[in-house]
Design a protein around this motif. Structure first.
Motif, PDB file in Angstrom:
ATOM      1  N   SER A 107       2.373   7.075  -3.115  1.00  0.00           N
ATOM      2  CA  SER A 107       1.107   6.392  -2.864  1.00  0.00           C
ATOM      3  C   SER A 107       1.326   4.891  -2.709  1.00  0.00           C
ATOM      4  O   SER A 107       2.413   4.372  -2.981  1.00  0.00           O
ATOM      5  CB  SER A 107       0.129   6.649  -4.012  1.00  0.00           C
ATOM      6  N   LYS A 108       0.280   4.222  -2.296  1.00  0.00           N
ATOM      7  CA  LYS A 108       0.322   2.767  -2.202  1.00  0.00           C
ATOM      8  C   LYS A 108       0.540   2.189  -3.596  1.00  0.00           C
ATOM      9  O   LYS A 108      -0.088   2.634  -4.557  1.00  0.00           O
ATOM     10  CB  LYS A 108      -0.998   2.251  -1.614  1.00  0.00           C
ATOM     11  N   ARG A 158      -8.380  -0.648  -1.429  1.00  0.00           N
ATOM     12  CA  ARG A 158      -7.024  -1.058  -1.794  1.00  0.00           C
ATOM     13  C   ARG A 158      -6.157   0.151  -2.127  1.00  0.00           C
ATOM     14  O   ARG A 158      -4.945   0.040  -2.211  1.00  0.00           O
ATOM     15  CB  ARG A 158      -7.068  -2.039  -2.971  1.00  0.00           C
ATOM     16  N   ASN A 159      -6.763   1.271  -2.390  1.00  0.00           N
ATOM     17  CA  ASN A 159      -6.051   2.533  -2.529  1.00  0.00           C
ATOM     18  C   ASN A 159      -6.962   3.635  -2.006  1.00  0.00           C
ATOM     19  O   ASN A 159      -8.155   3.416  -1.776  1.00  0.00           O
ATOM     20  CB  ASN A 159      -5.619   2.792  -3.977  1.00  0.00           C
ATOM     21  N   SER A 160      -6.417   4.803  -1.825  1.00  0.00           N
ATOM     22  CA  SER A 160      -7.194   5.902  -1.240  1.00  0.00           C
ATOM     23  C   SER A 160      -8.229   6.415  -2.232  1.00  0.00           C
ATOM     24  O   SER A 160      -8.125   6.206  -3.451  1.00  0.00           O
ATOM     25  CB  SER A 160      -6.261   7.051  -0.839  1.00  0.00           C
TER      26      SER A 160
END
Length: 254
Positions: free
Chosen positions: A88-89, A174-176
């Motif tokens: 993930s990010k 900023r994230n999913s």
């Protein structure tokens, strides 16, 4: 005598610890750290947790019973989470719980495996008895025992903070949106398995209640908080204010 597998397990924790500290320190001082350190941290985590899971559960079996037992194992949960973070990010704060776990495992491995090989033992406690551990080893053991519970409480609060971070991160793109859903399920599992997590959630809930009960807080905020509590209670199957009912586990994830 430590086995090769045990050294690989410890090596994973040392890689995690060193890489995570490098990445976290750069982040703390507003410097740009290479993503390589972040990825290396979770590679170390995957290596160590895979070994522990294989030792405790054996080879994966295509049976419902094995899968059910595996999903209930906290080391499997942290292994799956490490794989999720790796793919993930980056979320820097996600490294904190793993870093704390690895610190204690690295210190224990150093005391029980490395120190006896490089430090002379102390004198026997009784005439003709076995030699005692080196004084430095004793001090390290005392420190680990004295600080373990406090560290696990820090982990519990940090995991709540991570959940808040990824919820806000999803709202700010900023994230999913998958990340808070996935991580919320992980926290739910910790709620049932960890006394430290239950205590942390209850205390955070009490603090928010105290704020929501202030007369100058808008009614909409109070209503929203009450609705959220109800939803969380239905989701977890337990009220947030329920008193803790069992003792903390003897040890955390390996």
């Amino acid at each position: 005598m430590a086995t090769t597998q045990h050294y690989v397990w410890a090596g994973g924790h040392f890689v995690l610890l060193i890489s995570a500290l490098r990445y976290i320190l750069a982040w703390a001082f507003f410097k740009t750290a290479s993503l390589w350190w972040y990825k290396a941290s979770y590679v170390g985590a995957v290596v160590s947790y895979t070994i522990v899971c294989q030792k405790s559960l054996g080879s994966p079996q295509p049976t419902a019973a094995w899968v059910k037992r595996a999903l209930a194992d906290e080391n499997i949960q942290y292994l799956i989470l490490a794989l999720f973070w790796f793919t993930s990010k980056p979320v820097t704060i996600s490294l904190f719980p793993y870093t704390i776990f690895s610190l204690f495992h690295a210190l224990t491995f150093t005391r029980t495996t490395l120190m006896p090989q490089i430090l002379p033992p102390g004198p026997p406690a009784t005439a003709g008895g076995p030699p005692t551990p080196h004084p430095l080893s004793k001090r390290l053991q005392v420190w680990v025992r004295a600080n373990y519970d406090s560290a696990m409480r820090v982990v519990a609060y940090t995991e709540i903070l991570i959940l808040a971070r990824v919820i806000v991160g999803a709202l700010m793109f900023r994230n999913s949106f998958i990340t808070p859903i996935f991580y919320a399920h992980f926290v739910r599992m910790r709620f049932f398995q960890s006394q430290f997590t239950r205590e942390a959630i209850v205390r955070v809930t009490v603090k928010i209640d105290e704020y929501a009960d202030k007369p100058d807080v808008p009614p909409a905020v109070k209503h929203g908080w009450g609705t959220l509590q109800s939803l969380i209670g239905k989701w977890t199957g337990a009220p947030l204010h329920a008193p803790a009912g069992q003792a903390p586990p003897a040890s955390g994830p390996q």
